[in-house]
Design a protein around this motif. Structure first.
Motif, PDB file in Angstrom:
ATOM      1  N   LEU A 109      -2.696  14.523  23.384  1.00 55.54           N
ATOM      2  CA  LEU A 109      -2.456  13.376  22.505  1.00 55.54           C
ATOM      3  C   LEU A 109      -2.250  12.108  23.325  1.00 55.54           C
ATOM      4  O   LEU A 109      -2.740  11.033  22.958  1.00 55.54           O
ATOM      5  CB  LEU A 109      -1.238  13.635  21.619  1.00 55.54           C
ATOM      6  N   ASN A 110      -1.560  12.222  24.439  1.00 49.80           N
ATOM      7  CA  ASN A 110      -1.362  11.081  25.327  1.00 49.80           C
ATOM      8  C   ASN A 110      -2.698  10.580  25.873  1.00 49.80           C
ATOM      9  O   ASN A 110      -2.943   9.370  25.940  1.00 49.80           O
ATOM     10  CB  ASN A 110      -0.430  11.478  26.467  1.00 49.80           C
ATOM     11  N   VAL A 111      -3.570  11.499  26.247  1.00 48.31           N
ATOM     12  CA  VAL A 111      -4.896  11.123  26.752  1.00 48.31           C
ATOM     13  C   VAL A 111      -5.701  10.423  25.654  1.00 48.31           C
ATOM     14  O   VAL A 111      -6.360   9.408  25.892  1.00 48.31           O
ATOM     15  CB  VAL A 111      -5.629  12.372  27.290  1.00 48.31           C
ATOM     16  N   VAL A 112      -5.630  10.942  24.431  1.00 42.64           N
ATOM     17  CA  VAL A 112      -6.347  10.324  23.312  1.00 42.64           C
ATOM     18  C   VAL A 112      -5.795   8.932  23.021  1.00 42.64           C
ATOM     19  O   VAL A 112      -6.554   7.996  22.734  1.00 42.64           O
ATOM     20  CB  VAL A 112      -6.269  11.238  22.066  1.00 42.64           C
ATOM     21  N   LEU A 113      -4.471   8.765  23.108  1.00 40.62           N
ATOM     22  CA  LEU A 113      -3.876   7.446  22.910  1.00 40.62           C
ATOM     23  C   LEU A 113      -4.356   6.447  23.959  1.00 40.62           C
ATOM     24  O   LEU A 113      -4.628   5.290  23.645  1.00 40.62           O
ATOM     25  CB  LEU A 113      -2.352   7.547  22.958  1.00 40.62           C
ATOM     26  N   VAL A 114      -4.446   6.886  25.184  1.00 42.00           N
ATOM     27  CA  VAL A 114      -4.917   5.997  26.258  1.00 42.00           C
ATOM     28  C   VAL A 114      -6.349   5.557  25.977  1.00 42.00           C
ATOM     29  O   VAL A 114      -6.697   4.375  26.135  1.00 42.00           O
ATOM     30  CB  VAL A 114      -4.791   6.688  27.632  1.00 42.00           C
ATOM     31  N   GLY A 142      -7.693   5.467  23.006  1.00 37.43           N
ATOM     32  CA  GLY A 142      -7.641   4.644  21.795  1.00 37.43           C
ATOM     33  C   GLY A 142      -7.182   3.222  22.066  1.00 37.43           C
ATOM     34  O   GLY A 142      -7.553   2.295  21.352  1.00 37.43           O
ATOM     35  N   TRP A 143      -6.349   3.025  23.066  1.00 35.69           N
ATOM     36  CA  TRP A 143      -5.890   1.695  23.407  1.00 35.69           C
ATOM     37  C   TRP A 143      -6.977   0.873  24.097  1.00 35.69           C
ATOM     38  O   TRP A 143      -6.804  -0.317  24.319  1.00 35.69           O
ATOM     39  CB  TRP A 143      -4.683   1.753  24.330  1.00 35.69           C
ATOM     40  N   GLY A 144      -8.039   1.522  24.462  1.00 38.08           N
ATOM     41  CA  GLY A 144      -9.143   0.802  25.077  1.00 38.08           C
ATOM     42  C   GLY A 144      -9.042   0.702  26.589  1.00 38.08           C
ATOM     43  O   GLY A 144      -9.766  -0.083  27.197  1.00 38.08           O
ATOM     44  N   TRP A 172      -8.685   6.403  33.607  1.00 38.30           N
ATOM     45  CA  TRP A 172      -7.306   6.842  33.469  1.00 38.30           C
ATOM     46  C   TRP A 172      -7.215   8.248  32.892  1.00 38.30           C
ATOM     47  O   TRP A 172      -6.284   8.990  33.183  1.00 38.30           O
ATOM     48  CB  TRP A 172      -6.522   5.862  32.588  1.00 38.30           C
ATOM     49  N   VAL A 173      -8.186   8.615  32.045  1.00 34.67           N
ATOM     50  CA  VAL A 173      -8.196   9.961  31.484  1.00 34.67           C
ATOM     51  C   VAL A 173      -8.390  10.978  32.598  1.00 34.67           C
ATOM     52  O   VAL A 173      -7.732  12.024  32.630  1.00 34.67           O
ATOM     53  CB  VAL A 173      -9.291  10.098  30.410  1.00 34.67           C
TER      54      VAL A 173
END
Length: 85
Positions: free
Chosen positions: A41-46, A48-50, A55-56
């Protein structure tokens, strides 16, 4: 060298532990799944923030490594062996 002999003269070794591999794997997966889900979820948020996808690649390997390490610790009984102390 021969087989070890107990104080009473018997040559029996330590008792063989029962193999609850299926239950241990399931329990390990249940305990590890929330941490893996939070990391993904943290990776998806990163993403999603653009932020840059680079960073992934920096975040995903430690998340996966710690999830596998957690699973192995719970599956092998390393965690439950330490509960007695």
């Amino acid at each position: 060298m021969g087989t070890p002999v107990d104080a009473d003269g018997s040559d029996e070794g330590p008792p063989i532990p029962t193999d609850d591999g299926d239950r241990d794997r399931r329990r390990a997966a249940l305990y590890t799944l929330p941490f893996l889900a939070l990391g993904v979820l943290n990776v998806v948020l990163v993403l999603g923030w653009g932020l840059e996808p680079l960073w992934v690649f920096a975040m995903l390997p430690p998340v996966l490594f710690m999830s596998v390490l957690t699973w192995v610790a719970f599956k092998s009984g390393f965690v439950t062996d330490r509960e007695e102390y």
